[in-house]
Design an enzyme around this catalytic site. Sequence first.
Site, short mmCIF file in Angstrom:
data_model
loop_
_atom_site.label_atom_id
_atom_site.label_comp_id
_atom_site.label_asym_id
_atom_site.label_seq_id
_atom_site.Cartn_x
_atom_site.Cartn_y
_atom_site.Cartn_z
N HIS A 71 0.82 -1.11 -0.17
CA HIS A 71 0.17 -0.19 0.04
C HIS A 71 0.92 1.12 -0.06
O HIS A 71 1.58 1.38 0.95
CB HIS A 71 -1.01 -0.10 1.30
CG HIS A 71 -1.78 -1.22 1.39
ND1 HIS A 71 -1.37 -2.33 1.76
CD2 HIS A 71 -3.03 -1.41 0.99
CE1 HIS A 71 -2.11 -3.15 1.85
NE2 HIS A 71 -3.35 -2.83 1.37
N PRO B 158 -5.68 -5.39 11.03
CA PRO B 158 -7.08 -5.21 11.32
C PRO B 158 -7.40 -3.83 11.69
O PRO B 158 -6.94 -3.57 12.77
CB PRO B 158 -7.41 -6.38 12.21
CG PRO B 158 -6.65 -7.40 12.18
CD PRO B 158 -4.95 -6.40 12.04
N LEU B 159 -8.08 -3.19 10.84
CA LEU B 159 -8.16 -1.48 11.26
C LEU B 159 -9.03 -1.32 12.50
O LEU B 159 -9.94 -2.03 12.92
CB LEU B 159 -9.04 -0.84 9.84
CG LEU B 159 -8.36 -0.96 8.77
CD1 LEU B 159 -9.03 -0.30 7.66
CD2 LEU B 159 -6.83 -0.32 8.75
N ASP C 258 -9.60 6.51 7.58
CA ASP C 258 -10.97 6.44 7.58
C ASP C 258 -11.44 4.98 8.13
O ASP C 258 -12.38 4.92 9.01
CB ASP C 258 -11.58 6.88 6.32
CG ASP C 258 -10.98 8.12 5.85
OD1 ASP C 258 -11.73 9.09 6.46
OD2 ASP C 258 -10.27 8.46 4.96
N GLY C 259 -10.69 4.18 7.71
CA GLY C 259 -11.15 2.74 7.86
C GLY C 259 -11.28 2.32 9.25
O GLY C 259 -12.17 1.74 10.01
N HIS D 193 -4.95 3.63 -2.97
CA HIS D 193 -4.57 3.19 -1.73
C HIS D 193 -3.72 1.68 -1.66
O HIS D 193 -2.79 1.80 -0.73
CB HIS D 193 -6.02 2.27 -1.25
CG HIS D 193 -6.06 1.63 -0.17
ND1 HIS D 193 -6.15 2.13 1.33
CD2 HIS D 193 -6.12 0.27 -0.18
CE1 HIS D 193 -6.36 0.97 2.20
NE2 HIS D 193 -6.07 -0.19 1.24
N SER E 254 -20.48 -10.32 38.82
CA SER E 254 -20.78 -11.75 38.19
C SER E 254 -19.60 -12.53 37.79
O SER E 254 -19.52 -13.88 38.08
CB SER E 254 -21.59 -11.68 36.99
OG SER E 254 -22.99 -11.25 37.10
N GLU F 136 -17.08 -5.41 24.89
CA GLU F 136 -16.09 -6.59 24.94
C GLU F 136 -15.13 -6.33 23.96
O GLU F 136 -14.04 -6.79 24.41
CB GLU F 136 -17.19 -7.65 24.87
CG GLU F 136 -17.99 -7.98 25.74
CD GLU F 136 -19.36 -7.13 25.74
OE1 GLU F 136 -20.42 -7.51 26.45
OE2 GLU F 136 -19.59 -6.55 24.83
N PHE G 91 -19.75 -14.20 24.96
CA PHE G 91 -19.52 -12.62 24.31
C PHE G 91 -18.09 -12.64 23.79
O PHE G 91 -17.57 -11.66 23.40
CB PHE G 91 -19.79 -11.51 25.42
CG PHE G 91 -21.34 -11.43 25.74
CD1 PHE G 91 -22.26 -11.58 25.00
CD2 PHE G 91 -21.68 -11.42 27.13
CE1 PHE G 91 -23.72 -11.72 25.01
CE2 PHE G 91 -22.97 -11.41 27.24
CZ PHE G 91 -24.08 -11.51 26.37
N HIS H 227 -19.84 -17.97 33.20
CA HIS H 227 -21.03 -18.58 32.66
C HIS H 227 -20.72 -19.54 31.49
O HIS H 227 -21.16 -19.16 30.37
CB HIS H 227 -21.97 -17.44 32.30
CG HIS H 227 -22.40 -16.69 33.60
ND1 HIS H 227 -21.30 -16.13 34.64
CD2 HIS H 227 -23.49 -16.37 34.19
CE1 HIS H 227 -21.98 -15.40 35.59
NE2 HIS H 227 -23.49 -15.65 35.58
N ASP I 208 -31.23 -17.50 31.04
CA ASP I 208 -31.02 -16.32 30.25
C ASP I 208 -30.93 -16.97 28.85
O ASP I 208 -31.09 -16.33 27.71
CB ASP I 208 -29.58 -15.64 30.36
CG ASP I 208 -29.55 -14.94 31.36
OD1 ASP I 208 -30.68 -14.11 31.86
OD2 ASP I 208 -28.59 -14.32 32.09
N HIS J 170 -27.11 -16.47 25.60
CA HIS J 170 -26.07 -16.34 26.45
C HIS J 170 -25.35 -17.56 26.72
O HIS J 170 -24.55 -17.61 27.45
CB HIS J 170 -26.61 -15.81 27.70
CG HIS J 170 -27.00 -14.20 27.71
ND1 HIS J 170 -27.80 -13.69 26.73
CD2 HIS J 170 -26.66 -13.06 28.76
CE1 HIS J 170 -27.92 -12.36 27.05
NE2 HIS J 170 -27.10 -12.04 28.12
#
Length: 684
Positions: free
Chosen positions: A39, A128-129, A168-169, A274, A394, A421, A447, A471, A479, A483
């Site tokens: 790039h 990874p942007l 921007d990304g 780019h 928790s 997260e 999560f 959990h 839940d 979950h």
Amino acid sequence: ASAEKKNNLTNKIMDSTKLSINTIRALSLDQVHGAKSGHQGMCLGMAPVANLLWSQIMNYDSSNPKWANRDRFVLSNGHGSALLYSLLHLSGFNLTLDDLKNFRQLHSKTPGHPESHITEGVEVTTGPLGQGLTNAVGMAIAREHTAARFNKPKFNVVDHFIYVFCGDGCLMEGVTSEASSLAGHLGLGSLIVIYDDNNVTIDGTTDISFTEDVSKRYEAYGWHVQTVENGDEDLDGIQKAIIKAQQESNKPSIIRLKTTIGYASKVAKKPGAHGYGVSSDEAVAEVKKELGISTEKFHVPTEVKEFWSATRKRNEEKIAQWNDLMMKYKSEHADLHKEFEDLYFGTLDTAKIEKVLKTYNKPNATRKMGGEVLNALAEISPQLIGGSADLAGSNCTNIKSSTDFSKDNYGGRNINFGVREHGMVGISNGISAYAPYIPFCATFLTFMGYAFGSARLSALSGHQVLYVFTHDSVALGEDGPTHQPIEVLNMLRSTPNFYVFRPCDGAETSAAYVKAITMRNSPSLFALTRQNLNPVEGTDFEKARNHGGYVIQNDDGAQVQLVATGSEVSLAVDAAALLRKNGVKVRIVSMPCVDLFDEQNTDYKKSVLQTLPTISIEAGSTLGWQRYSHVQIGIDRFGLSAPYKQIWKELGFTPEAVAEKVTKVMEYYKSNSQELYPLIKPTF
């Protein structure tokens, strides 16, 4: 005469600066063109601010890339790695012109995107942007915490900034929103982001997908916002903006820098700039001619070498001043000086850590056991700092001997990440990258789906992040399936350099934490229960810590073998008790860390898993257990919403159901013994 001499000197400096900027552009072009991959556009557009920042503003030691008081630089738009490699070469880091010529080649020091474990001077692995900016928020948190802990009147031993380039990304990615929101809330004044506002993405101009007012957005986050309209030429304006940002100590800063992507090329301001837009010898030569520099490949003029030599001299003076300060600091604050060195050298009190063993004689949840172990380790290891994504109660992750990290108290070790997260994990990576802290982060295991983009980089980069993810199964109950993690353990176990611990009791929970805190180049996750578990007879702290899998019960002449993890170990024990009533002899293996067990030698693994009918028991996806069992008891569907004991019964996770299935397996292999293949195969 003196005025003329001054003007001549000024002109010489300006000429050297311009030549250095254009040399950075040329080196970046040459790297990408040599590899025929990469790039170029961002490198051409951001060269002026990069040259200014690295030659005139930042403090660093190219001969000691880990100097404690260095300014940190993060290239969040990591696709522009050729720009960073050019800067590292010119500023004297261990990166030669030959290394630049090996851009994107096998085993080179100049990979396609910056990797901190490969290239000296690269603070974090980006690509990874948004990850880099998120890491930088973690670095700023660590910086403020370190300053709060060690700075004393007359002794600003921690006195530096965290600089970020982003595009921007990066600002489109959701992880950046999470991190930027928290950074504004915490008032991280040491964080300075320079946003390459060039209005171009891969698919077109930003008009097609990104038209929000970034300035208003960041003002709403609580940031100090400035704009420099001419990032191509207004070096004075850029410098003034950075100085203003440095002076704003109560807010993080973002500078919108209007630049021309693909500057001086025929693809300037176009989406084609780019990537590899200047893709022929002729096109590269045309850009160099437009810039007024030599068309020779990988050419660094003598004037530019002298220009950067002056930068190194300036930095050497700064380093000498800091070293003098530290000598005086040692004299007046000897204990703190030792703690400071212990932090930066990554020193752990392993003798005390290895004695942290919590055992329980009554039912308890492993999340609660984990909370006690975490607190015991926090007393021994001040490097531990972290928190939860709004679930500290928790997850049982509050360090009771400390306070909350906040805008008014950077000395606290409990970070309230909020419901963020993905940002939480990326920030934790940044804390780890800043210095050998041991950050921990916490939420429910399901999560991890939000957080995995950052978690993968923990493993790739070798960040020692502790994931307290509770959990851990359908047993969380009411839940329901949104979950209840099913596939998560399998996903993480398939990730290189990522250790998943699923302990069944206090001994194994202690073993998991102790092992994880001593693995300085790997992330570890603790999958812990919501529900109480009965104590398990036969568990062993040393075997769990050292081997990841071991025999906890073994009848002479065992006829069947059960392999289980976490809460299902006590289920295996209860099922075995029923089987023994029918005269069946049982062998039970607990495997709290499959990843550790995988690393054991063949002889050890054979000693644990014998060639018997073997059934694995885990309340999650069965994929992967075929390696260590002939038949799998697991969950290959999404969960249910109900009290957990009802779910267990519905899905076959009761002693009676397990014993019944084991009996059927044994009957099958009595008449099909030829299918009873050895579980442990040699490795070559």
